[in-house]
Design an enzyme around this catalytic site. Structure first.
Site, PDB file in Angstrom:
ATOM      1  N   VAL A  39      -4.382   0.062  -0.134  1.00 48.00           N
ATOM      2  CA  VAL A  39      -3.086  -0.430   0.357  1.00 48.00           C
ATOM      3  C   VAL A  39      -3.048  -1.949   0.280  1.00 48.00           C
ATOM      4  CG1 VAL A  39      -2.757   1.553   1.875  1.00 48.00           C
ATOM      5  CG2 VAL A  39      -3.849  -0.496   2.781  1.00 48.00           C
ATOM      6  N   ALA A  44      -2.485  -3.962  -2.097  1.00 47.12           N
ATOM      7  CA  ALA A  44      -3.454  -4.325  -3.133  1.00 47.12           C
ATOM      8  C   ALA A  44      -2.824  -4.831  -4.420  1.00 47.12           C
ATOM      9  CB  ALA A  44      -4.334  -3.107  -3.454  1.00 47.12           C
ATOM     10  N   LYS A  70      -0.078   1.327 -10.480  1.00 48.95           N
ATOM     11  CA  LYS A  70       0.347   0.545 -11.649  1.00 48.95           C
ATOM     12  C   LYS A  70      -0.422  -0.767 -11.683  1.00 48.95           C
ATOM     13  CE  LYS A  70       2.656  -2.908  -9.522  1.00 48.95           C
ATOM     14  NZ  LYS A  70       2.282  -4.331  -9.619  1.00 48.95           N
ATOM     15  N   ASP A 111       9.488  -2.004  -7.082  1.00 48.99           N
ATOM     16  CA  ASP A 111       8.590  -1.272  -7.979  1.00 48.99           C
ATOM     17  C   ASP A 111       8.886   0.222  -8.041  1.00 48.99           C
ATOM     18  OD1 ASP A 111       7.124  -3.492  -8.776  1.00 48.99           O
ATOM     19  OD2 ASP A 111       5.579  -3.246  -7.239  1.00 48.99           O
TER      20      ASP A 111
END
Length: 284
Positions: free
Chosen positions: A95, A97, A10, A136
């Site tokens: 990762v 990120a 995302k 998330d």
């Protein structure tokens, strides 16, 4: 029997932090959408009662620290499943990120186990489970485009933004989300991005207005810790991306690009700056 699930990354088109809540979380307002950069999960039932995580990536935990492991343990405990599962993670999302790779893996594990074990759990119930794993995860359960409020778990679906290319660049540094939020001070924010203005731009299908209204109040905090993130953003702007923003708490910076002819130039220019660069489309 094997089940396969895709776990897309995302990006945040806007991210605002309103205040710190009594429970220690921050009240946020975010508009998130998904891009066609994804991990892939293979789920296979095992005899016994164990959870095994494997991956071709040598840089992720394969034990209870892994969010997909936590998702499997949660669903087994909550629905009293006495079966084992082997989850193989084919990792493509960088990762640490700001792209919700771990959260998307957890969401894909919830969806996949619901199918593998024929549990009949609704999307709303999966989102509620996901909220126990991370802010998330509820969004990643259903994907699409959404306004997220609360600590990120309260979702209002939105139309897809105008289709475009997305160039993602991740520097070889890891950013701690907890540290960024810990250093954030709302009174230092000079201008807050407007969720309503971004929603209006999306509803009108205006690519130029979406680019103009990109905003992330965490950028200044991360850039203070890691000045190279600011340099990356400025480089992407200079190379001609139409709209540029850091995603989440970083360090990934993305550029929205309307014309395919520009994509190769931006991609090649960024490859001189960092190794992890991706040119993908929005998932609409």
């Amino acid at each position: 029997m094997k089940i396969y699930e895709k776990a897309p990354a995302k990006i945040n088109l806007m991210l605002d932090v309103l205040h710190k809540r009594p429970d220690g979380y921050h009240e946020v307002e975010m508009i998130m959408t998904m891009v066609d950069l994804a991990d892939r999960l293979e789920l296979k039932e095992l005899p016994g009662d164990s959870i095994i995580i494997s991956s071709q990536a040598g840089y992720i935990p394969l034990d209870e620290k892994n969010l997909a492991f936590q998702a499997a343990r949660l669903i087994k405990e909550r629905y009293q499943v006495r079966k084992g599962v082997h989850i193989h993670l084919d990792k493509h999302i960088p990762v640490a990120a700001g792209l919700a790779g771990g959260s998307s893996d957890a969401a894909a594990a919830l969806r996949g186990l619901n199918r593998l074990w024929d549990l009949g759990i609704t999307s709303e119930e999966l989102q509620t489970l996901g909220a126990e794993l991370g802010s998330d995860v509820p969004f990643c359960v259903t994907g699409g485009t959404a306004l997220a409020t609360g600590r990120g778990e309260l979702l209002t679906p939105l139309p897809d933004p105008p289709q475009c290319w997305v160039v993602l660049a991740k520097l070889p540094i890891n950013v701690s989300t907890a540290e960024v939020y810990g250093r954030f001070r709302s009174h230092k924010v000079q201008s807050h991005p407007s969720a309503q203005q971004m929603i209006q731009a999306i509803e009108q299908g205006s690519f130029s207005q979406v680019c103009e209204r990109l905003g992330n109040v965490l950028e200044d905090v991360t850039m203070e810790l890691h000045p190279e993130v600011r340099q990356l953003k400025e480089t992407m702007q200079r190379l001609g991306a139409d709209g540029v923003l850091m995603s989440g708490s970083g360090p990934t910076v993305f550029g929205l690009v309307s014309k395919e002819a520009k994509v190769a130039r931006i991609y090649n220019g960024l490859r001189g700056f960092c190794k992890e660069v991706y040119a993908v489309r929005l998932l609409t």
